[in-house]
Design an enzyme around this catalytic site. Structure first.
Site, PDB file in Angstrom:
ATOM      1  N   HIS A 112       0.843  -1.197   0.000  1.00  0.00           N
ATOM      2  CA  HIS A 112       0.000   0.000   0.000  1.00  0.00           C
ATOM      3  C   HIS A 112       0.874   1.241   0.000  1.00  0.00           C
ATOM      4  CE1 HIS A 112       0.743   0.585   4.276  1.00  0.00           C
ATOM      5  NE2 HIS A 112       0.288  -0.630   4.550  1.00  0.00           N
ATOM      6  N   HIS A 136       3.651   1.684   2.585  1.00  0.00           N
ATOM      7  CA  HIS A 136       4.889   0.948   2.287  1.00  0.00           C
ATOM      8  C   HIS A 136       5.752   1.733   1.307  1.00  0.00           C
ATOM      9  CE1 HIS A 136       2.471  -2.930   3.224  1.00  0.00           C
ATOM     10  NE2 HIS A 136       3.228  -2.644   4.255  1.00  0.00           N
ATOM     11  N   CYS A 154      -1.563  -7.778  14.053  1.00  0.00           N
ATOM     12  CA  CYS A 154      -0.353  -7.093  14.559  1.00  0.00           C
ATOM     13  C   CYS A 154       0.750  -8.099  14.864  1.00  0.00           C
ATOM     14  CB  CYS A 154      -0.600  -6.356  15.863  1.00  0.00           C
ATOM     15  SG  CYS A 154      -1.848  -5.115  15.850  1.00  0.00           S
ATOM     16  N   CYS A 168      -8.347  -5.055  19.848  1.00  0.00           N
ATOM     17  CA  CYS A 168      -7.006  -4.624  19.450  1.00  0.00           C
ATOM     18  C   CYS A 168      -6.967  -3.101  19.258  1.00  0.00           C
ATOM     19  CB  CYS A 168      -6.615  -5.318  18.142  1.00  0.00           C
ATOM     20  SG  CYS A 168      -5.245  -4.499  17.318  1.00  0.00           S
ATOM     21  N   HIS A 219      -6.275  -2.453  15.264  1.00  0.00           N
ATOM     22  CA  HIS A 219      -7.225  -2.915  14.244  1.00  0.00           C
ATOM     23  C   HIS A 219      -8.683  -2.910  14.694  1.00  0.00           C
ATOM     24  CE1 HIS A 219      -3.335  -4.582  12.923  1.00  0.00           C
ATOM     25  NE2 HIS A 219      -3.788  -4.233  11.746  1.00  0.00           N
ATOM     26  N   LYS A 255      -4.071  -2.149   5.145  1.00  0.00           N
ATOM     27  CA  LYS A 255      -4.586  -3.310   4.422  1.00  0.00           C
ATOM     28  C   LYS A 255      -5.846  -3.843   5.064  1.00  0.00           C
ATOM     29  CE  LYS A 255      -0.477  -4.876   4.947  1.00  0.00           C
ATOM     30  NZ  LYS A 255       0.792  -5.604   5.010  1.00  0.00           N
TER      31      LYS A 255
HETATM   32  O1  ME8 Z   1       4.873  -3.758  10.688  1.00  0.00           O
HETATM   33  N1  ME8 Z   1       1.419   5.123   6.274  1.00  0.00           N
HETATM   34  O2  ME8 Z   1       4.912  -4.643   8.556  1.00  0.00           O
HETATM   35  P1  ME8 Z   1       3.768  -3.781   7.852  1.00  0.00           P
HETATM   36  C1  ME8 Z   1       2.758   5.065   6.423  1.00  0.00           C
HETATM   37  N2  ME8 Z   1       6.470  -6.605   9.279  1.00  0.00           N
HETATM   38  N3  ME8 Z   1       3.424   3.967   6.809  1.00  0.00           N
HETATM   39  C2  ME8 Z   1       2.712   2.880   7.075  1.00  0.00           C
HETATM   40  C3  ME8 Z   1       1.309   2.844   6.956  1.00  0.00           C
HETATM   41  C4  ME8 Z   1       0.654   4.046   6.526  1.00  0.00           C
HETATM   42  N4  ME8 Z   1      -0.655   4.124   6.363  1.00  0.00           N
HETATM   43  N5  ME8 Z   1       0.884   1.608   7.287  1.00  0.00           N
HETATM   44  C5  ME8 Z   1       2.000   0.897   7.611  1.00  0.00           C
HETATM   45  C6  ME8 Z   1       5.287  -4.576   9.852  1.00  0.00           C
HETATM   46  N6  ME8 Z   1       3.091   1.653   7.488  1.00  0.00           N
HETATM   47  C7  ME8 Z   1       6.374  -5.564  10.255  1.00  0.00           C
HETATM   48  C8  ME8 Z   1       7.676  -4.824  10.389  1.00  0.00           C
HETATM   49  S1  ME8 Z   1      10.309  -4.737  10.803  1.00  0.00           S
HETATM   50  C9  ME8 Z   1      11.432  -5.726  11.543  1.00  0.00           C
HETATM   51  C10 ME8 Z   1       8.848  -5.674  10.798  1.00  0.00           C
HETATM   52  C11 ME8 Z   1       4.492   1.277   7.752  1.00  0.00           C
HETATM   53  O3  ME8 Z   1       3.691  -4.315   6.469  1.00  0.00           O
HETATM   54  C12 ME8 Z   1       4.658   0.612   9.109  1.00  0.00           C
HETATM   55  O4  ME8 Z   1       4.699   1.572  10.125  1.00  0.00           O
HETATM   56  O5  ME8 Z   1       2.543  -3.762   8.672  1.00  0.00           O
HETATM   57  C13 ME8 Z   1       5.977  -0.109   8.903  1.00  0.00           C
HETATM   58  O6  ME8 Z   1       7.064   0.757   9.139  1.00  0.00           O
HETATM   59  C14 ME8 Z   1       5.914  -0.522   7.437  1.00  0.00           C
HETATM   60  O7  ME8 Z   1       4.897   0.280   6.825  1.00  0.00           O
HETATM   61  C15 ME8 Z   1       5.592  -1.982   7.231  1.00  0.00           C
HETATM   62  O8  ME8 Z   1       4.356  -2.294   7.847  1.00  0.00           O
END
Ligand code: ME8
Length: 493
Positions: free
Chosen positions: A19, A22, A130, A144, A147, A297
């Site tokens: 998304h 990311h 989470c 949660c 979520h 997501k």
């Molecule tokens: O947390 N706006 O994965 P993830 C900006 N696998 N950044 C966002 C966001 C948004 N709306 N939503 C998510 C994980 N993020 C773990 C991490 S690291 C050892 C393990 C950011 O796919 C979120 O804060 O849920 C994180 O930094 C990254 O996207 C991945 O999120």
């Protein structure tokens, strides 16, 4: 090593497609990586996917695939995102890689042998989205806090990590290191949370098997967060040469929901394993929808960054996001504003400057840069030190604003000097000055808009290599320049 810069992003859950959040995170990391390369540092930029755990296993079941086939398919989408967004990573790590698994097991064993991991029983509320256990007081109306979903009551034999043992050391590290967590507000949040008692952390699961086997007891798999955090050292080949060269990480770039994991948990693991701590945990804001909702997501309100990159010039998207959202703060994405900035600041201001300058060089000097002297007044309109300082302080939006104000100054210079009315040395000086200004702009914009920077550089027959070349003594007189064509096509709404 002194002159190095090791930057990481979080590794993304590939349980569904990438998304905009990311993409935004990778973009910010890319800007910092490219900037540091321009400063002459040896950069290592790590990104990747976090492929184990219950959430992935369930998503695979839903897709009718084995977990491995599922993550193989999904991680490709994250790589495609990186390629479309021009993300210059040095390594894309997948936590299902053998080398990562080996390191994750090595670290677990090391901490177990030290006595900081022990066997016990865990009962608690677990949110699979989470991949995190919550205590009753973390939950909001029993649900949660992230979520808003019911958490599952899970009870199982589990290994525990003595997180509590490291609490004081974590506090000390935060106090002693100004930049350990940036921005300061996030640091305060963590310090406040640390005022409460710290419980030991459950670091293994027996209720499912999609994870890295615990080396001392293969009935258990490692808690996905422990597995995932270790990517930052396995990604630079712990404990070998590359690790010695690049560790500690200079920047772990992450979103605001996972600061606790990257500070209290990660630092404690590193301390337990006798590994130096990273220098800065850098926290960016969240991208929301225009209605102010968090984009995620599980909420299904995501903008597809792959589609977006196919519909717009990627540099316009990169420019818009960095320029629009003060780094460290939340922001929202608006297609309308993207188009507006593209049309005014990129097509008009930047595009016109490039075209006018090169067209005049063509018309008055047959495309060969004339010898001339630099107009110091225009040169001084670029405050390079200020740009550098903003970048140093992670104020990416302000650095870009400063560069763009120089672009405006150059356009104003053309309007005021009216080169079409000039001749001889006066004309040569103006064109020479403008070509040098374009070179400076190409170099400074490289980190933000690499493809456009390259187009301008190609038109000037130069390569963007170093910040030192901004208004350098070695002028471009005698170089043949060409017109790059339209850099930013105006978008009609
Ligand atoms: O947390 N706006 O994965 P993830 C900006 N696998 N950044 C966002 C966001 C948004 N709306 N939503 C998510 C994980 N993020 C773990 C991490 S690291 C050892 C393990 C950011 O796919 C979120 O804060 O849920 C994180 O930094 C990254 O996207 C991945 O999120």
């Amino acid at each position: 090593m002194q002159n190095k810069f090791y930057i990481t992003t979080a590794i993304d859950y590939p349980s569904s497609n990438p998304h905009l959040g990311h993409a935004y995170e990778k973009l910010c990391a890319d800007v910092l990586a490219r900037w540091n390369r321009l400063l002459g540092k040896q950069v290592f930029f790590l990104t990747g996917t976090d492929e184990h755990g219950l959430k992935i296993m369930r998503a695979a079941q839903k897709a009718g695939l084995t977990p491995q086939a599922f993550v193989d398919r999904q991680s490709e989408k994250f790589k495609e995102l990186c390629s479309l967004w021009n993300i210059s990573y040095d390594r894309f790590i997948r936590t299902t890689e053998k080398q990562h698994i080996k390191v994750a097991q090595q670290i677990f064993k090391k901490i177990y042998e030290k006595g900081d991991i022990y066997l016990g029983t865990y009962t608690g509320k677990y949110c699979a989205d989470c991949e995190t256990f919550y205590t009753e007081k973390d939950l909001i109306d029993g649900k949660c806090p992230v979520h808003g979903k019911e958490c599952e009551l899970v009870s199982e034999e589990s290994y525990f990590f003595r997180l509590s043992k490291y609490k004081e050391k974590v506090i000390e590290y935060i106090e002693k290191n100004d930049l350990s967590i940036w921005p300061a507000g996030k640091k305060e949040e963590i310090k406040n949370r640390l005022k409460q008692d710290l419980l030991d952390l459950s670091v293994s699961r027996t209720s499912f098997d999609w994870g890295i086997p615990v080396p001392i007891n293969p009935k258990h798999v490692q808690y996905v967060w422990i597995d995932a955090l270790i990517n930052y050292i396995s990604g630079v080949d712990y404990p070998n040469e590359q690790f010695k060269k690049f560790w500690p990480a200079d920047v772990h770039l992450i979103g605001k929901d996972i600061v606790w994991h990257h500070t209290v948990i990660w630092w404690s693991i590193l301390m337990a394993a006798n590994i130096e701590l990273p220098k800065t945990v850098l926290v960016h804001g969240f991208i929301q929808t225009e209605s102010g909702e968090k984009m995620s997501k599980s909420k299904g309100n995501v903008i597809d960054p792959i589609e977006l990159a196919k519909n717009y010039n990627i540099d316009s998207i990169r420019y818009y996001l960095i320029r629009e959202i003060p780094f460290g703060e939340d922001g929202y994405f608006s297609e309308e504003k993207l188009i507006e900035r593209h049309n005014t600041e990129l097509a008009n201001d930047l595009g016109n400057l490039v075209n006018r300058t090169l067209a005049m060089t063509e018309r008055y000097f047959s495309g060969v840069v004339p010898a001339g002297s630099l107009d110091v007044e225009l040169k001084e309109k670029l405050n390079l030190e200020k740009v550098k300082q903003h970048m140093q302080k992670f104020e990416l939006h302000l650095a870009l604003a400063e560069i763009m104000s120089f672009v405006k100054a150059c356009n104003q210079y053309i309007n005021e000097k009216e080169p079409w009315k000039k001749q001889g040395k006066e004309l040569s000086d103006i064109i020479y000055t403008l070509v040098e200004a374009l070179r400076a702009i190409a170099i400074l914009l490289h980190a933000f808009m690499p493809a456009s920077s390259e187009k301008i550089a190609n038109a000037l027959s130069i390569e963007v290599k170093s910040i030192e070349d901004v208004f350098s003594e070695k002028g471009l007189a005698g170089k043949k320049v060409t017109k790059p064509g339209i850099l930013f096509q105006k978008i009609n709404r």
